[in-house]
Design an enzyme around this catalytic site. Structure first.
Site, PDB file in Angstrom:
ATOM      1  N   THR A  28       6.861   1.152   4.251  1.00  0.00           N
ATOM      2  CA  THR A  28       7.672   0.876   3.071  1.00  0.00           C
ATOM      3  C   THR A  28       9.044   0.410   3.530  1.00  0.00           C
ATOM      4  O   THR A  28       9.811   1.179   4.116  1.00  0.00           O
ATOM      5  CB  THR A  28       7.812   2.127   2.188  1.00  0.00           C
ATOM      6  OG1 THR A  28       6.509   2.554   1.767  1.00  0.00           O
ATOM      7  CG2 THR A  28       8.648   1.832   0.954  1.00  0.00           C
TER       8      THR A  28
ATOM      9  N   LYS B 280       5.597  -2.612  -3.720  1.00  0.00           N
ATOM     10  CA  LYS B 280       5.610  -1.227  -3.234  1.00  0.00           C
ATOM     11  C   LYS B 280       6.853  -0.498  -3.739  1.00  0.00           C
ATOM     12  O   LYS B 280       6.795   0.690  -4.071  1.00  0.00           O
ATOM     13  CB  LYS B 280       5.560  -1.192  -1.704  1.00  0.00           C
ATOM     14  CG  LYS B 280       5.538   0.223  -1.101  1.00  0.00           C
ATOM     15  CD  LYS B 280       4.304   1.018  -1.507  1.00  0.00           C
ATOM     16  CE  LYS B 280       4.350   2.469  -1.033  1.00  0.00           C
ATOM     17  NZ  LYS B 280       4.222   2.637   0.404  1.00  0.00           N
TER      18      LYS B 280
ATOM     19  N   LYS C 114      14.564   7.888   1.717  1.00  0.00           N
ATOM     20  CA  LYS C 114      14.390   6.539   2.265  1.00  0.00           C
ATOM     21  C   LYS C 114      13.793   5.598   1.211  1.00  0.00           C
ATOM     22  O   LYS C 114      14.349   4.530   0.924  1.00  0.00           O
ATOM     23  CB  LYS C 114      13.475   6.566   3.491  1.00  0.00           C
ATOM     24  CG  LYS C 114      13.077   5.173   4.007  1.00  0.00           C
ATOM     25  CD  LYS C 114      12.079   5.261   5.133  1.00  0.00           C
ATOM     26  CE  LYS C 114      10.676   5.571   4.683  1.00  0.00           C
ATOM     27  NZ  LYS C 114       9.978   4.402   4.082  1.00  0.00           N
TER      28      LYS C 114
END
Length: 297
Positions: free
Chosen positions: A94, A170, A238
């Site tokens: 990701t 994503k 994150k």
């Protein structure tokens, strides 16, 4: 195919095992030597990935973040410079769409194919070869990666011929997933204040309109008191950080995502960063003076 897999965490190990099961030769690398040893015992190649790089057909990167991916691919000992010209790099991390686009350009300079290929489905589906992959890249990259994709995924979404589109999708998914986990934690602990125990919660809510895949997957971790990490708390600062950075660049307000991020940051600050992300419920429990099921909660 001869496939390198870098990153044997909960997702990467399942991917490597699925590739082996499909008959591919898998060369692996991870900072955890025990994970590499285990995969080799299950049929993985004993080759060092740096030595194997010039013979690889594909390189699947499943490390933690963009910084690690940059080092693996383009750092001092970066593998891209050693790959043959017809190899394909599959970036399953990701990352921000801009990073995926930059990685594609750098691979092109080395005449290596690149597929922006973030994954979804969790460790169980990774081990079953039933991931969903949000992919974008050139037609040639898709063709080269197809045998690996078939082994890894139940569904491959082909989102265009330009890197970055997969990572953008994503980010949308992670926005929802992170919010849903935090909302599950809020709801299950709110229920406790109303006299509804967590076990009753998971017997009722999954059959009602308020459910979500994340709720059904994560709430049982709260009920069992087992926070063994399948997806850790520290992943979300994150991932939601990537979402909010992209939103900020687009001048898009995302207040619900920002609120969810604060709960994961609070959990990490409590020392829960390496626990399963369902442990965000402990933030709510602490603030409300509640005792969650299971020892030590």
């Amino acid at each position: 195919m001869k496939i390198g897999v870098v990153g044997l965490g909960s997702m990467g190990y399942g991917i490597a095992a699925s590739l082996l099961r499909a008959g591919h030769e898998v060369v692996s690398a991870d900072v955890n030597a025990d994970a590499v040893k285990r995969l080799r015992a299950e049929g993985g190649s004993n080759e060092d990935i740096a030595a194997a790089a010039p013979k690889l057909d594909a390189l699947v990167v499943v490390v933690l973040n963009a910084g690690q991916a940059e080092e693996v691919l383009f750092g001092k000992d970066g593998l891209v410079g050693w790959l043959p010209g017809d190899a394909v790099v599959m970036l399953c991390v990701t990352v921000a769409p801009d990073f995926a686009r930059s990685a594609a350009q750098k691979c092109a300079q080395s005449e290596v194919l690149f597929l922006d290929a973030p994954i979804s489905g969790g460790s169980v589906k990774a081990a079953q070869g039933k991931l969903s992959i949000m992919a974008s890249g050139t037609p040639e990259a898709f063709i080269r990666a197809r045998p690996a994709l078939d082994a890894m995924a139940e569904t491959v979404f082909e989102l265009g011929d330009t890197a970055g589109a997969g990572s953008a999708m994503k980010a949308v998914n992670q926005m929802l997933a992170g919010v849903h986990i935090a909302a599950m934690a809020e709801a299950i602990t709110f229920g406790m204040t109303q006299g509804i125990d967590p076990e009753t919660f998971i017997n009722v809510i999954p059959r009602c309109a308020g459910t979500s895949w994340m709720l059904e997957n994560r709430a049982p971790h709260v009920v069992s008191g087992d926070f063994t990490p399948h997806s850790a708390i520290d992943i979300w600062p994150k991932d939601l950080g990537i979402v909010l950075d992209a939103a900020r660049a687009s001048k898009f307000a995302a207040p619900i995502t920002a609120a969810a991020l604060q709960q994961f940051l609070a959990a990490s600050g409590m020392g829960l960063g390496r626990e399963d992300d369902a442990a965000v419920a402990k933030v709510y429990a602490r603030n409300a003076g509640l005792t969650l099921p299971g020892a030590g909660n």
